[in-house]
Design a protein around this motif. Structure first.
Motif, mmCIF file in Angstrom:
data_model
loop_
_atom_site.group_PDB
_atom_site.id
_atom_site.type_symbol
_atom_site.label_atom_id
_atom_site.label_comp_id
_atom_site.label_asym_id
_atom_site.label_seq_id
_atom_site.Cartn_x
_atom_site.Cartn_y
_atom_site.Cartn_z
ATOM 1 N N TRP A 73 35.685 52.221 40.813
ATOM 2 C CA TRP A 73 35.352 52.023 39.406
ATOM 3 C C TRP A 73 36.216 50.931 38.782
ATOM 4 C CZ3 TRP A 73 31.380 52.664 36.445
ATOM 5 C CH2 TRP A 73 30.407 53.576 36.828
ATOM 6 N N VAL A 74 37.491 50.876 39.170
ATOM 7 C CA VAL A 74 38.348 49.778 38.693
ATOM 8 C C VAL A 74 37.792 48.449 39.196
ATOM 9 C CG1 VAL A 74 40.664 48.746 38.899
ATOM 10 C CG2 VAL A 74 40.422 51.189 38.455
ATOM 11 N N GLN A 75 37.399 48.418 40.465
ATOM 12 C CA GLN A 75 36.826 47.209 41.055
ATOM 13 C C GLN A 75 35.556 46.779 40.311
ATOM 14 O OE1 GLN A 75 37.624 44.894 42.878
ATOM 15 N NE2 GLN A 75 36.214 44.360 44.476
ATOM 16 N N ALA A 76 34.712 47.745 39.991
ATOM 17 C CA ALA A 76 33.475 47.422 39.267
ATOM 18 C C ALA A 76 33.781 46.869 37.878
ATOM 19 C CB ALA A 76 32.592 48.661 39.165
ATOM 20 N N LEU A 77 34.720 47.485 37.190
ATOM 21 C CA LEU A 77 35.083 47.003 35.848
ATOM 22 C C LEU A 77 35.697 45.607 35.907
ATOM 23 C CD1 LEU A 77 36.462 50.326 34.312
ATOM 24 C CD2 LEU A 77 34.253 49.214 33.865
ATOM 25 N N ILE A 78 36.521 45.364 36.900
ATOM 26 C CA ILE A 78 37.100 44.029 37.067
ATOM 27 C C ILE A 78 35.992 43.025 37.382
ATOM 28 C CG2 ILE A 78 38.523 42.627 38.629
ATOM 29 C CD1 ILE A 78 40.496 44.938 38.687
ATOM 30 N N GLY A 79 35.015 43.447 38.191
ATOM 31 C CA GLY A 79 33.897 42.561 38.526
ATOM 32 C C GLY A 79 33.125 42.126 37.290
ATOM 33 N N PHE A 80 32.960 43.039 36.342
ATOM 34 C CA PHE A 80 32.243 42.690 35.113
ATOM 35 C C PHE A 80 33.089 41.850 34.153
ATOM 36 C CE2 PHE A 80 29.395 46.241 36.274
ATOM 37 C CZ PHE A 80 28.209 45.526 36.235
ATOM 38 N N ARG A 81 34.390 41.816 34.363
ATOM 39 C CA ARG A 81 35.280 41.014 33.509
ATOM 40 C C ARG A 81 35.579 39.660 34.154
ATOM 41 N NH1 ARG A 81 36.340 41.623 28.741
ATOM 42 N NH2 ARG A 81 38.488 41.069 29.019
ATOM 43 N N ARG A 82 34.721 39.198 35.004
ATOM 44 C CA ARG A 82 34.914 37.955 35.756
ATOM 45 C C ARG A 82 34.960 36.765 34.811
ATOM 46 N NH1 ARG A 82 30.874 34.297 38.171
ATOM 47 N NH2 ARG A 82 29.394 35.526 36.981
ATOM 48 N N PRO A 83 36.077 36.011 34.849
ATOM 49 C CA PRO A 83 36.129 34.794 34.033
ATOM 50 C C PRO A 83 35.303 33.678 34.676
ATOM 51 C CG PRO A 83 38.269 35.234 35.053
ATOM 52 C CD PRO A 83 37.343 36.305 35.488
ATOM 53 N N ARG A 84 34.842 32.758 33.849
ATOM 54 C CA ARG A 84 34.074 31.623 34.364
ATOM 55 C C ARG A 84 34.963 30.735 35.216
ATOM 56 N NH1 ARG A 84 31.647 29.614 28.872
ATOM 57 N NH2 ARG A 84 33.849 29.790 28.541
ATOM 58 N N ARG A 85 34.322 29.949 36.091
ATOM 59 C CA ARG A 85 35.059 29.003 36.921
ATOM 60 C C ARG A 85 35.720 27.960 36.025
ATOM 61 N NH1 ARG A 85 32.463 28.362 42.658
ATOM 62 N NH2 ARG A 85 31.504 30.407 42.777
ATOM 63 N N GLY A 86 36.906 27.563 36.456
ATOM 64 C CA GLY A 86 37.636 26.551 35.706
ATOM 65 C C GLY A 86 38.596 27.118 34.676
ATOM 66 N N ILE A 87 38.502 28.411 34.389
ATOM 67 C CA ILE A 87 39.410 29.037 33.424
ATOM 68 C C ILE A 87 40.708 29.386 34.150
ATOM 69 C CG2 ILE A 87 39.749 31.084 31.987
ATOM 70 C CD1 ILE A 87 36.812 30.947 31.266
ATOM 71 N N LYS A 88 41.808 29.299 33.430
ATOM 72 C CA LYS A 88 43.133 29.453 34.014
ATOM 73 C C LYS A 88 43.318 30.757 34.808
ATOM 74 C CE LYS A 88 47.967 28.998 32.743
ATOM 75 N NZ LYS A 88 48.903 28.796 31.662
ATOM 76 N N GLY A 89 42.859 31.862 34.317
ATOM 77 C CA GLY A 89 43.074 33.149 34.974
ATOM 78 C C GLY A 89 42.115 33.463 36.103
ATOM 79 N N ARG A 90 41.214 32.559 36.409
ATOM 80 C CA ARG A 90 40.190 32.820 37.426
ATOM 81 C C ARG A 90 40.801 33.085 38.807
ATOM 82 N NH1 ARG A 90 34.352 33.091 38.214
ATOM 83 N NH2 ARG A 90 34.141 32.815 40.430
ATOM 84 N N SER A 91 41.818 32.330 39.202
ATOM 85 C CA SER A 91 42.394 32.523 40.535
ATOM 86 C C SER A 91 43.099 33.878 40.643
ATOM 87 C CB SER A 91 43.347 31.390 40.897
ATOM 88 O OG SER A 91 44.402 31.328 39.981
ATOM 89 N N LYS A 92 43.766 34.313 39.566
ATOM 90 C CA LYS A 92 44.397 35.640 39.576
ATOM 91 C C LYS A 92 43.334 36.724 39.636
ATOM 92 C CE LYS A 92 48.410 34.119 37.036
ATOM 93 N NZ LYS A 92 49.042 34.040 35.736
ATOM 94 N N TRP A 93 42.284 36.567 38.838
ATOM 95 C CA TRP A 93 41.190 37.531 38.862
ATOM 96 C C TRP A 93 40.585 37.608 40.267
ATOM 97 C CZ3 TRP A 93 36.224 36.760 40.448
ATOM 98 C CH2 TRP A 93 35.364 37.838 40.293
ATOM 99 N N PHE A 94 40.334 36.456 40.873
ATOM 100 C CA PHE A 94 39.727 36.418 42.199
ATOM 101 C C PHE A 94 40.596 37.156 43.213
ATOM 102 C CE2 PHE A 94 39.071 34.647 46.399
ATOM 103 C CZ PHE A 94 37.695 34.778 46.533
ATOM 104 N N PHE A 95 41.918 36.921 43.160
ATOM 105 C CA PHE A 95 42.809 37.596 44.099
ATOM 106 C C PHE A 95 42.771 39.109 43.918
ATOM 107 C CE2 PHE A 95 46.875 39.485 45.241
ATOM 108 C CZ PHE A 95 46.905 39.181 46.594
ATOM 109 N N VAL A 96 42.835 39.572 42.671
ATOM 110 C CA VAL A 96 42.809 41.018 42.414
ATOM 111 C C VAL A 96 41.473 41.608 42.860
ATOM 112 C CG1 VAL A 96 42.830 42.769 40.580
ATOM 113 C CG2 VAL A 96 44.499 40.916 40.549
ATOM 114 N N HIS A 97 40.378 40.934 42.547
ATOM 115 C CA HIS A 97 39.047 41.409 42.945
ATOM 116 C C HIS A 97 38.928 41.457 44.467
ATOM 117 C CE1 HIS A 97 34.871 42.355 42.149
ATOM 118 N NE2 HIS A 97 34.467 41.384 42.955
ATOM 119 N N TRP A 98 39.426 40.422 45.133
ATOM 120 C CA TRP A 98 39.387 40.378 46.589
ATOM 121 C C TRP A 98 40.270 41.471 47.191
ATOM 122 C CZ3 TRP A 98 43.492 39.502 49.935
ATOM 123 C CH2 TRP A 98 43.150 39.384 51.272
#
Length: 190
Positions: A73-98
């Protein structure tokens, strides 16, 4: 959990080579649909488990299941909070999601095997066939997962990038001359 989530992961990995366009959107939404369906089925299984079984967490399957349920459920919620490409926090989000996705995958595999063992202990029925089938599925999905990275690489192995003219070496000249001479010789009569 044991089929839909891994297939959803394989599908999103297929999108790695896509820049943008219709195919990328189709792969992305197929990934989302399979993951949502998997989470909903896991929720239905959790509700059925609470409703139909005693709720003592006295075996590994149940304890892992509760942790796994929370993580998906945490993974699903993080998936829905996906930042757009090019935004500063995208790489951190991607790592946590992965990382969470990898954790869900590993815990899910472990939980399926512990669930099969718990079923065998409770009912004294053999789960050998199910264990073999699930092991075959895990091996197949792992092979496809690893193969996806190498597919483009293997396809490009036979290609020569023509940035500079290729000059044959003296050894190449000798081999070419020998091959021409072989082709020009008249075969012996039978």
């Amino acid at each position: 959990m044991g089929f839909l989530m891994p297939v959803g992961i394989l599908i999103i990995r297929m999108s790695n080579g896509e820049k943008c366009g219709r195919r990328l959107k189709i792969l992305f939404y197929l990934h989302v649909i399979l993951q949502i369906l998997s989470v909903l089925l896991a929720t239905a299984a959790a509700v059925m488990s609470i409703k139909n079984f005693e709720n003592t967490f006295n075996n590994k399957h149940r304890r892992i299941g509760v942790a796994l349920y929370g993580i998906i459920w945490v993974q699903a919620l993080i998936g829905f909070r996906r930042p757009r490409r090019g935004i500063k926090g995208r790489s951190k989000w991607f790592f946590v999601h992965w990382a969470l996705g990898t954790g869900v995958t590993i815990l899910g595999i472990i939980n399926i095997y512990t669930g099969l063992h718990a079923y065998q202990t409770k009912t004294s029925r053999s789960v050998r066939l199910w264990s073999i089938l699930f092991t075959a599925e895990v091996c197949l999905i792992t092979f496809i997962y690893l193969f996806q990275d190498k597919w483009k690489y293997m396809q490009n192995q036979g290609m020569v990038l023509r940035t500079e003219p290729i000059m044959p070496t003296s050894d190449d000249q000798v081999n070419i001359t020998r091959n021409i001479q072989k082709d020009l010789t008249v075969p012996a009569a039978c």
